[in-house]
Design a protein around this motif. Structure first.
Motif, PDB file in Angstrom:
ATOM      1  N   ILE A  44       0.839  -1.200   0.000  1.00 52.12           N
ATOM      2  CA  ILE A  44       0.000   0.000   0.000  1.00 52.12           C
ATOM      3  C   ILE A  44       0.876   1.253   0.000  1.00 52.12           C
ATOM      4  O   ILE A  44       0.533   2.269   0.589  1.00 52.12           O
ATOM      5  N   ARG A  45       2.001   1.182  -0.692  1.00 53.66           N
ATOM      6  CA  ARG A  45       2.900   2.332  -0.751  1.00 53.66           C
ATOM      7  C   ARG A  45       2.235   3.524  -1.445  1.00 53.66           C
ATOM      8  O   ARG A  45       2.422   4.671  -1.041  1.00 53.66           O
ATOM      9  N   ASP A  46       1.458   3.267  -2.491  1.00 53.19           N
ATOM     10  CA  ASP A  46       0.796   4.366  -3.198  1.00 53.19           C
ATOM     11  C   ASP A  46      -0.216   5.068  -2.296  1.00 53.19           C
ATOM     12  O   ASP A  46      -0.373   6.287  -2.349  1.00 53.19           O
ATOM     13  N   LEU A  47      -0.898   4.304  -1.466  1.00 48.28           N
ATOM     14  CA  LEU A  47      -1.846   4.897  -0.529  1.00 48.28           C
ATOM     15  C   LEU A  47      -1.124   5.766   0.491  1.00 48.28           C
ATOM     16  O   LEU A  47      -1.588   6.859   0.831  1.00 48.28           O
ATOM     17  N   VAL A  74       2.092   9.749   8.656  1.00 50.53           N
ATOM     18  CA  VAL A  74       1.669   8.360   8.829  1.00 50.53           C
ATOM     19  C   VAL A  74       2.490   7.707   9.934  1.00 50.53           C
ATOM     20  O   VAL A  74       3.723   7.749   9.924  1.00 50.53           O
ATOM     21  N   LYS A  75       1.797   7.105  10.903  1.00 50.73           N
ATOM     22  CA  LYS A  75       2.455   6.427  12.020  1.00 50.73           C
ATOM     23  C   LYS A  75       1.845   5.039  12.216  1.00 50.73           C
ATOM     24  O   LYS A  75       0.686   4.807  11.885  1.00 50.73           O
ATOM     25  N   ASP A  76       2.644   4.134  12.770  1.00 52.78           N
ATOM     26  CA  ASP A  76       2.155   2.803  13.102  1.00 52.78           C
ATOM     27  C   ASP A  76       1.447   2.831  14.446  1.00 52.78           C
ATOM     28  O   ASP A  76       1.787   3.621  15.342  1.00 52.78           O
ATOM     29  N   LEU A  77       0.468   1.921  14.602  1.00 46.51           N
ATOM     30  CA  LEU A  77      -0.271   1.834  15.861  1.00 46.51           C
ATOM     31  C   LEU A  77      -0.485   0.361  16.200  1.00 46.51           C
ATOM     32  O   LEU A  77      -1.227  -0.342  15.525  1.00 46.51           O
ATOM     33  N   ALA A 103      -8.796  -3.298  -2.840  1.00 46.39           N
ATOM     34  CA  ALA A 103      -9.160  -2.132  -3.641  1.00 46.39           C
ATOM     35  C   ALA A 103      -8.207  -0.962  -3.435  1.00 46.39           C
ATOM     36  O   ALA A 103      -8.176  -0.043  -4.257  1.00 46.39           O
ATOM     37  N   ILE A 104      -7.434  -0.989  -2.347  1.00 51.06           N
ATOM     38  CA  ILE A 104      -6.487   0.108  -2.113  1.00 51.06           C
ATOM     39  C   ILE A 104      -5.048  -0.376  -2.169  1.00 51.06           C
ATOM     40  O   ILE A 104      -4.135   0.353  -1.783  1.00 51.06           O
ATOM     41  N   SER A 105      -4.826  -1.602  -2.631  1.00 46.76           N
ATOM     42  CA  SER A 105      -3.463  -2.069  -2.847  1.00 46.76           C
ATOM     43  C   SER A 105      -2.889  -1.341  -4.061  1.00 46.76           C
ATOM     44  O   SER A 105      -3.626  -0.747  -4.857  1.00 46.76           O
ATOM     45  N   ASP A 106      -1.588  -1.404  -4.219  1.00 47.81           N
ATOM     46  CA  ASP A 106      -0.936  -0.695  -5.327  1.00 47.81           C
ATOM     47  C   ASP A 106      -1.488  -1.115  -6.678  1.00 47.81           C
ATOM     48  O   ASP A 106      -1.585  -0.311  -7.606  1.00 47.81           O
ATOM     49  N   GLN A 139      -8.833   5.644  -6.283  1.00 49.62           N
ATOM     50  CA  GLN A 139      -8.206   6.774  -5.600  1.00 49.62           C
ATOM     51  C   GLN A 139      -9.252   7.720  -5.026  1.00 49.62           C
ATOM     52  O   GLN A 139      -9.151   8.150  -3.869  1.00 49.62           O
ATOM     53  N   LEU A 140     -10.262   8.037  -5.819  1.00 46.95           N
ATOM     54  CA  LEU A 140     -11.296   8.955  -5.350  1.00 46.95           C
ATOM     55  C   LEU A 140     -12.114   8.360  -4.215  1.00 46.95           C
ATOM     56  O   LEU A 140     -12.535   9.085  -3.296  1.00 46.95           O
ATOM     57  N   LEU A 141     -12.364   7.073  -4.258  1.00 46.30           N
ATOM     58  CA  LEU A 141     -13.100   6.438  -3.169  1.00 46.30           C
ATOM     59  C   LEU A 141     -12.362   6.630  -1.847  1.00 46.30           C
ATOM     60  O   LEU A 141     -12.986   6.881  -0.803  1.00 46.30           O
ATOM     61  N   PHE A 142     -11.021   6.561  -1.902  1.00 40.33           N
ATOM     62  CA  PHE A 142     -10.230   6.735  -0.685  1.00 40.33           C
ATOM     63  C   PHE A 142     -10.065   8.207  -0.305  1.00 40.33           C
ATOM     64  O   PHE A 142     -10.337   8.598   0.831  1.00 40.33           O
ATOM     65  N   THR A 143      -9.620   9.044  -1.262  1.00 43.49           N
ATOM     66  CA  THR A 143      -9.306  10.432  -0.910  1.00 43.49           C
ATOM     67  C   THR A 143     -10.552  11.237  -0.534  1.00 43.49           C
ATOM     68  O   THR A 143     -10.542  11.993   0.432  1.00 43.49           O
TER      69      THR A 143
END
Length: 405
Positions: free
Chosen positions: A144-147, A158-161, A371-374, A383-387
């Protein structure tokens, strides 16, 4: 030949809602071919607000201003607010500038957001075999680098949790949004309680699930009135043809969007934009398990003649499988009580303020993390669904809209 982008509707809305002076300085020599393209774009934006101030200067003739804005050559656009500024280097020839001119609208929005609002924090849960940023992950298509890059452009840190970051007890106070992306192992009871408490105190979150994992996340989705059914959907007609075998029937395409702000742009351009789903389950609405009142709106529906492939044979079996328009994505909102509106935690033992700016819990759930994988995120509809969904979560509906390209 190429065409410089014109200001999109969302860019014009951004400028129209300006509450502070934004200076845009174009450093170009008079008669420059790139200037002709750039000036037309920003002149159109200038008409949307008096706070949008446009100026064209020659770096050679204005050395003091160029030094103040750290500009060493012509061919540069500078966005500035008070003592903060952001540069966009285009170049002095069309040959060099054409690539950025094609995406000028997106470059403007990125610069605008850097100056218009404070940096926000997006926490991605870890420790449950979620999708990762590492392309070397052994699972195919899991990156998910593009995300993450999209989050950075939208001014999110972006941080890990996970347990190491305190998820076993609470979600950090600086969290603007929490993302749960394709977990394959269940969350611990303490983690679930922390996430539920975060949402009930006005938190914002996105949850992306996969049917392969078999996790229903009932402890987290039940209180918000949703059930995740981990059965892959299939369609014989509306799918992406990758191998041209029955296996493709679970790589679905859909342009059936609901009436909700998070999919307003997708709904408007549904004839051109569709969402690609790489093996999706489906969602169902149920009475909230804790008796609370929530508002559930399904934002993405499966195409007609879709069925839940119970036996995994990629063929429709009339006796045990049913064709219908299944629900794939949902937006959930809950207006908080008086205590929560004042920013006070519902946990009386804490007795301190938690989310001063929140008056509503907001949650987005998608029954497919693929759907949000690279592989899928390169599709504009994904992209629009996410952004746009992220903008709705942040309460920035006025920024929702497509970027011209």
């Amino acid at each position: 030949y190429f065409k410089t982008t014109r200001p999109s509707e969302s860019s014009q809305k951004m400028v129209k809602n300006l509450t502070f002076p934004l200076d845009v300085t174009l450093f170009f020599a008079s008669g420059n071919e790139v200037l002709d393209q750039v000036k037309a774009y920003f002149t159109e934006l200038r008409g949307a607000s008096k706070n949008f101030r446009l100026k064209v200067v020659n770096q050679v003739l204005e050395p003091k201003l160029a030094k103040k804005l750290s500009v060493s050559n012509n061919g540069t656009v500078v966005f500035s607010r008070d003592k903060r500024s952001h540069q966009l280097v285009l170049g002095r020839t069309l040959r060099r500038a054409r690539g950025k001119l094609k995406k000028l609208d997106g470059e403007f929005q990125s610069a605008f957001l850097k100056l218009a609002r404070r940096k926000k924090v997006a926490y991605l849960t870890v420790g449950h075999e979620e999708r990762t940023r590492d392309r070397r992950d052994k699972r195919p298509g899991s990156s998910i680098r593009d995300l993450r890059m999209a989050l950075s452009k939208m001014q999110y840190t972006v941080k890990d949790l996970g347990l190491a970051q305190g998820l076993g007890s609470e979600v950090p106070k600086d969290a603007s949004v929490v993302l749960i992306i394709g977990p394959r192992k269940p969350f611990l009871p303490g983690e679930v309680k922390a996430l539920v408490r975060y949402l009930k105190d006005g938190g914002r979150a996105m949850i992306f699930l996969d049917p392969e994992a078999g996790l229903t996340m009932g402890e987290l989705l039940g209180p918000v009135g949703l059930r995740f059914v981990p059965q892959k959907l299939a369609n014989m007609r509306y799918h992406y043809r990758l191998t041209r075998t029955p296996a493709d029937r679970v790589i679905l395409i859909s342009n059936r969007y609901g009436a909700h702000p998070s999919v307003r742009t997708l709904s408007r351009f549904s004839q051109k934009l569709g969402t690609l789903l790489v093996g999706t389950g489906h969602l169902e609405e149920i009475p909230p398990t804790d008796g609370s009142r929530v508002r559930v709106a399904f934002t993405l529906h499966a195409m007609p003649m879709t069925w839940a492939d119970v036996d995994g044979n990629r063929r429709f079996d009339a006796g045990k499988e049913k064709r219908k328009s299944y629900e794939i994505a949902a937006a959930v909102a809950q207006t908080l009580g008086k205590k929560a509106k004042d920013g006070k935690s519902k946990d009386k033992s804490k007795g301190k303020l938690e989310r001063k700016d929140a008056d509503e819990m907001r949650l987005l759930v998608l029954a497919d993390s693929g759907a949000i994988s690279d592989r899928a995120f390169r599709n504009p509809g994904n992209q629009l669904l996410f952004t746009d969904g992220l903008k709705w979560l942040a309460g920035e509906e006025r920024f929702i809209g497509a970027v011209s390209s």
